[in-house]
Design a protein around this motif. Structure first.
Motif, PDB file in Angstrom:
ATOM      1  N   CYS A 116       0.811  -1.216   0.000  1.00 25.17           N
ATOM      2  CA  CYS A 116       0.000   0.000   0.000  1.00 25.17           C
ATOM      3  C   CYS A 116       0.846   1.268   0.000  1.00 25.17           C
ATOM      4  CB  CYS A 116      -0.918  -0.007   1.217  1.00 25.17           C
ATOM      5  SG  CYS A 116      -2.008   1.415   1.296  1.00 25.17           S
ATOM      6  N   LEU A 157     -14.935   3.966   2.823  1.00 26.64           N
ATOM      7  CA  LEU A 157     -13.815   4.489   3.620  1.00 26.64           C
ATOM      8  C   LEU A 157     -12.607   3.632   3.286  1.00 26.64           C
ATOM      9  CD1 LEU A 157     -16.346   5.689   4.989  1.00 26.64           C
ATOM     10  CD2 LEU A 157     -15.111   5.639   7.126  1.00 26.64           C
ATOM     11  N   SER A 193     -13.702   0.050   5.486  1.00 22.81           N
ATOM     12  CA  SER A 193     -12.705  -1.003   5.308  1.00 22.81           C
ATOM     13  C   SER A 193     -11.639  -0.907   6.391  1.00 22.81           C
ATOM     14  CB  SER A 193     -12.067  -0.861   3.921  1.00 22.81           C
ATOM     15  OG  SER A 193     -11.129  -1.881   3.716  1.00 22.81           O
ATOM     16  N   THR A 194     -11.348  -2.048   7.006  1.00 26.81           N
ATOM     17  CA  THR A 194     -10.322  -2.067   8.045  1.00 26.81           C
ATOM     18  C   THR A 194      -9.322  -3.192   7.791  1.00 26.81           C
ATOM     19  OG1 THR A 194      -9.877  -2.307  10.416  1.00 26.81           O
ATOM     20  CG2 THR A 194     -11.776  -3.510   9.561  1.00 26.81           C
ATOM     21  N   SER A 195      -8.105  -2.960   8.255  1.00 23.75           N
ATOM     22  CA  SER A 195      -7.099  -4.008   8.150  1.00 23.75           C
ATOM     23  C   SER A 195      -7.315  -5.056   9.251  1.00 23.75           C
ATOM     24  CB  SER A 195      -5.709  -3.380   8.266  1.00 23.75           C
ATOM     25  OG  SER A 195      -5.633  -2.596   9.437  1.00 23.75           O
ATOM     26  N   SER A 216      -9.795  -6.160   5.168  1.00 23.21           N
ATOM     27  CA  SER A 216      -8.725  -6.478   4.234  1.00 23.21           C
ATOM     28  C   SER A 216      -8.043  -7.751   4.712  1.00 23.21           C
ATOM     29  CB  SER A 216      -7.730  -5.315   4.188  1.00 23.21           C
ATOM     30  OG  SER A 216      -8.420  -4.154   3.806  1.00 23.21           O
ATOM     31  N   HIS A 218      -6.643 -10.621   2.454  1.00 22.66           N
ATOM     32  CA  HIS A 218      -5.497 -10.832   1.557  1.00 22.66           C
ATOM     33  C   HIS A 218      -4.760 -12.157   1.763  1.00 22.66           C
ATOM     34  CE1 HIS A 218      -6.355  -6.759   0.489  1.00 22.66           C
ATOM     35  NE2 HIS A 218      -5.662  -6.179   1.441  1.00 22.66           N
ATOM     36  N   ILE A 289      -9.397  -8.193  -5.981  1.00 22.82           N
ATOM     37  CA  ILE A 289      -8.936  -7.060  -6.781  1.00 22.82           C
ATOM     38  C   ILE A 289      -7.511  -7.355  -7.200  1.00 22.82           C
ATOM     39  CG2 ILE A 289      -8.386  -5.791  -4.636  1.00 22.82           C
ATOM     40  CD1 ILE A 289      -8.752  -3.205  -6.268  1.00 22.82           C
ATOM     41  N   ARG A 290      -7.222  -7.099  -8.456  1.00 21.86           N
ATOM     42  CA  ARG A 290      -5.828  -7.293  -8.876  1.00 21.86           C
ATOM     43  C   ARG A 290      -5.003  -6.169  -8.281  1.00 21.86           C
ATOM     44  NH1 ARG A 290      -6.646  -7.027 -14.793  1.00 21.86           N
ATOM     45  NH2 ARG A 290      -4.387  -7.038 -14.951  1.00 21.86           N
ATOM     46  N   LEU A 291      -3.879  -6.535  -7.745  1.00 24.71           N
ATOM     47  CA  LEU A 291      -3.010  -5.550  -7.087  1.00 24.71           C
ATOM     48  C   LEU A 291      -2.709  -4.387  -8.020  1.00 24.71           C
ATOM     49  CD1 LEU A 291      -1.165  -5.211  -4.477  1.00 24.71           C
ATOM     50  CD2 LEU A 291       0.692  -5.915  -5.980  1.00 24.71           C
ATOM     51  N   ASN A 292      -2.830  -3.196  -7.505  1.00 21.68           N
ATOM     52  CA  ASN A 292      -2.314  -2.021  -8.197  1.00 21.68           C
ATOM     53  C   ASN A 292      -0.850  -1.934  -7.806  1.00 21.68           C
ATOM     54  OD1 ASN A 292      -4.250  -0.310  -9.698  1.00 21.68           O
ATOM     55  ND2 ASN A 292      -5.400  -0.499  -7.800  1.00 21.68           N
ATOM     56  N   VAL A 294       2.617  -0.751  -6.818  1.00 17.49           N
ATOM     57  CA  VAL A 294       3.172   0.470  -6.240  1.00 17.49           C
ATOM     58  C   VAL A 294       4.670   0.419  -6.496  1.00 17.49           C
ATOM     59  CG1 VAL A 294       3.591   1.653  -4.035  1.00 17.49           C
ATOM     60  CG2 VAL A 294       1.381   0.557  -4.470  1.00 17.49           C
ATOM     61  N   ALA A 334      -4.368   3.083  -6.993  1.00 23.32           N
ATOM     62  CA  ALA A 334      -4.404   2.626  -5.592  1.00 23.32           C
ATOM     63  C   ALA A 334      -4.278   3.780  -4.608  1.00 23.32           C
ATOM     64  CB  ALA A 334      -3.274   1.643  -5.346  1.00 23.32           C
TER      65      ALA A 334
END
Ligand code: SAH
Length: 349
Positions: A116, A157, A193-195, A216, A218, A289-292, A294, A334
């Protein structure tokens, strides 16, 4: 920095108005003006003298759009500037069911997720509830929305920051943005959305705001999850699932797991099978979701065909799952990418 008037609710504005020796009905005019996204100086049903007194103490424009990026698909991204010069970002997306805005809750983030961009420079500061609200009011006004006919109808959010790491301000924002006399967005149209900050997930369930809770995830295994998400060392997946079950019990809302597909990390067959074992039979949905990618990080996305293969595996295994359409990819998709790119150009901040 001066104070943020939008931090106050109608009751707060009423006592403020009275303290300035103004009649109480002026607070209603002030509130409506602010909720329409106006600056204090633009609320001309108030006397100039009253506005000037307010401006001595409060910011006229707490959140200003500094730059707008428009994608071919209609998505818009904004770089907002706060009164102290800090930068945050937001996205406006047009869907068939309504226009969705993605909001930020913090300047930067301290969660440290490896994929991220928001977390690259750590947490700078929390946003106040009024600042988060101003993101929405500004974008609604930008698109010609009013309080009767909103142009922003849905919120996620999912911008910069961890909303549950800025809990009180986020909840105050949620109350303000869903308040009846204000912009009045339905909690059912809001996703947080929270981790996976477990204690705050329980608190949120008890707030009586029936919004959509998104976690999230993952990864289906704690050890693997901890490789990209440091918070996974603190809260285990089993604890997250218990908190989600409590959320469902309290609100009746099905919960959602975000799952960014990262090559070699979480989207092989064994990962899919572990995810199916973990989630099968639960009232939840998986959002792939496909990773954006970074550029400061070395994680890579998988291609569309592989993403659909992983989706098929989950669906065959009995999970409710979808692959999120990628939109606005040409304008720094992202969260955090826009700000990170901007700060780099400026030589860091
Ligand atoms: N802190 C919150 C909300 C902000 S991030 C959270 O962690 O949920 C919103 C979503 O975007 C999260 O699911 C996050 O994991 C995901 N995300 C972050 N960077 C991403 C990237 N580069 N590609 C795809 N998804 C990403």
């Amino acid at each position: 920095m001066k104070e943020i008037l939008q931090d106050l609710d109608l009751k707060g504005l009423e006592s403020l108005t009275l303290s300035y020796g103004e009649p109480k009905f002026r607070a209603g005019q002030l509130y409506r003006g602010l909720m329409q996204g106006k600056k204090i100086s633009e609320i001309t049903d108030l006397s100039k003298a009253f506005r000037e007194k307010l401006l001595e103490r409060f910011e006229d424009e707490p959140v200003r759009i500094r730059e707008t990026f428009r994608s071919k698909d209609g998505t818009e991204k904004y770089l907002f500037e706060l009164a102290d010069g800090n930068l945050i970002e937001g996205v406006f997306m047009r869907y068939e069911y309504g226009n969705t805005q993605c909001v930020s809750t913090q300047v930067g983030c301290r969660m440290g997720c490896l994929f991220c961009a928001s977390t690259l420079g750590g947490l700078i500061r929390n946003l106040s509830s009024g600042e988060i609200l101003c993101e929405v009011l500004t974008v609604n006004a930008l698109h010609g929305g009013t309080l009767r006919k909103r142009e922003v109808t849905n919120l996620v959010l999912m911008g910069s920051g961890e909303p549950l790491d800025n809990y009180d301000n986020t909840v105050a924002f949620l109350r303000a943005v869903t308040a009846e006399g204000g912009i009045n967005i339905s909690p059912r149209n809001i996703s947080l959305s929270t981790s996976g900050i477990v204690p705050q997930m329980y608190r949120l369930a008890d707030e009586g705001i029936p919004l959509n809770l998104t976690v999230s995830l993952h990864n289906a295994r704690d050890e693997d999850r901890a490789k990209t998400m440091p918070i996974a060392r603190k809260y285990k997946i089993a604890e997250i699932l218990d908190a989600c079950a409590y959320y469902f019990e309290k609100t009746g809302r099905r919960y959602i797991f975000e799952y960014a597909l990262i090559a070699g990390e979480n989207c092989d067959r064994e990962h899919g099978e572990a995810l199916i074992r973990l989630l099968k039979g639960r009232p939840c949905h998986v959002n792939l979701i496909r990773l954006n990618e970074v550029k400061e990080r070395h994680l890579q996305s998988i291609d569309e065909k592989e993403a659909y293969r992983f989706l098929g595996l989950l669906q065959k295994g009995g999970l409710s799952a979808t692959l999120r359409r990628r939109i606005g990819n040409d304008i720094g998709g992202a969260c955090g990418q826009l700000r990170a790119g901007y700060l780099e150009k400026q030589g860091g901040k």
